[in-house]
Design a protein around this motif. Structure first.
Motif, mmCIF file in Angstrom:
data_model
loop_
_atom_site.group_PDB
_atom_site.id
_atom_site.type_symbol
_atom_site.label_atom_id
_atom_site.label_comp_id
_atom_site.label_asym_id
_atom_site.label_seq_id
_atom_site.Cartn_x
_atom_site.Cartn_y
_atom_site.Cartn_z
ATOM 1 N N PRO A 118 62.999 -30.262 29.008
ATOM 2 C CA PRO A 118 63.314 -30.955 28.135
ATOM 3 C C PRO A 118 63.220 -31.582 27.569
ATOM 4 O O PRO A 118 63.638 -32.955 28.213
ATOM 5 N N GLU A 119 62.156 -32.310 26.370
ATOM 6 C CA GLU A 119 61.669 -34.167 25.628
ATOM 7 C C GLU A 119 63.354 -34.697 25.010
ATOM 8 O O GLU A 119 62.768 -35.992 24.735
ATOM 9 N N ARG A 120 64.404 -34.280 24.852
ATOM 10 C CA ARG A 120 65.453 -34.840 24.384
ATOM 11 C C ARG A 120 65.975 -35.492 25.503
ATOM 12 O O ARG A 120 66.684 -36.596 25.046
ATOM 13 N N LEU A 121 66.098 -35.260 27.061
ATOM 14 C CA LEU A 121 66.308 -35.959 27.884
ATOM 15 C C LEU A 121 65.618 -37.158 28.352
ATOM 16 O O LEU A 121 66.013 -38.591 28.558
ATOM 17 N N THR A 122 64.355 -37.754 26.722
ATOM 18 C CA THR A 122 63.720 -39.266 26.963
ATOM 19 C C THR A 122 64.224 -39.957 26.136
ATOM 20 O O THR A 122 63.760 -41.186 26.204
ATOM 21 N N GLN A 123 65.416 -39.560 25.547
ATOM 22 C CA GLN A 123 66.140 -40.032 24.455
ATOM 23 C C GLN A 123 67.203 -40.536 24.435
ATOM 24 O O GLN A 123 67.634 -41.446 24.256
ATOM 25 N N ILE A 124 67.425 -40.510 26.590
ATOM 26 C CA ILE A 124 68.761 -41.057 26.354
ATOM 27 C C ILE A 124 68.401 -42.430 27.565
ATOM 28 O O ILE A 124 67.797 -42.377 28.415
ATOM 29 N N GLN A 125 68.794 -43.224 26.677
ATOM 30 C CA GLN A 125 68.027 -44.722 27.756
ATOM 31 C C GLN A 125 68.732 -44.670 28.680
ATOM 32 O O GLN A 125 68.250 -46.022 29.626
#
Length: 184
Positions: A118-125
């Motif tokens: 789930p690549e969107r997780l990498t947007q969570i700083q």
């Protein structure tokens, strides 16, 4: 006989969810635990009940249910989440809006049915811990993970990771711990 038993099991599950939700509201808890409630989705009625206190809820546990996914509405409602435990469901993907959880530090997606990271997780700083153990993930966006400022640990054990990827992971500069099963 089983036809009679099934509604009583469902009624018991609904009552269990209602008790837990009411306790969260009445006791002004920052935690909502709906684990082991036989849920196939997050109940719509719970959104209405928790609407006034959703901002105060920092930890949600939906572990060991039968959920196939989590809706965008869930992530838009619980915007102050710090920890989310979804292990032991049958989730195949997360909605894009998960990347907007700016306070999330830990997400447990172990033992689901994810085949794609789930690549969107990498947007969570703020994200420090990601548990993806026991899924069907074959590829990992190492560059994006490397760019996550708070990431401390990612568990990728028991995923069918490609041997070339495992070699690449071991050679990648480590700014966080990566747990893998080396005998895939």
């Amino acid at each position: 006989m089983s036809e009679i038993r099934r509604p009583s099991i469902m009624a018991e599950a609904v009552a269990n969810v209602a008790r837990r939700v009411n306790a969260t509201v009445e006791e002004e808890k920052d935690t909502l635990d709906l684990s082991n409630c036989k849920l196939i989705s997050f109940p719509d009625g719970v959104f209405r009940v928790l609407n006034s206190v959703a901002e105060k809820i920092h930890i949600v546990t939906l572990a060991d249910n039968e959920m196939k996914g989590v809706t965008s509405k869930f992530f838009k409602t619980f915007t102050q989440l710090r920890e989310l435990d979804l292990h032991g469901n049958v989730i195949t993907k997360l909605p894009d809006v998960v990347g907007e959880l700016e306070h999330l530090t830990s997400i447990n997606l172990a033992n689901n049915k994810l085949s794609v990271f789930p690549e969107r997780l990498t947007q969570i700083q703020s994200l420090e811990r990601i548990n993806l153990e026991g899924n069907d993930i074959t590829d990992v966006p190492m560059e994006k993970l490397q760019a996550m400022p708070a990431l401390k640990c990612i568990n990728l054990k028991s995923n069918p990771l490609d041997n070339n990827l495992l070699t690449a992971i071991q050679q990648f500069p480590q700014t966080f711990e990566i747990q893998t099963t080396t005998d895939n």
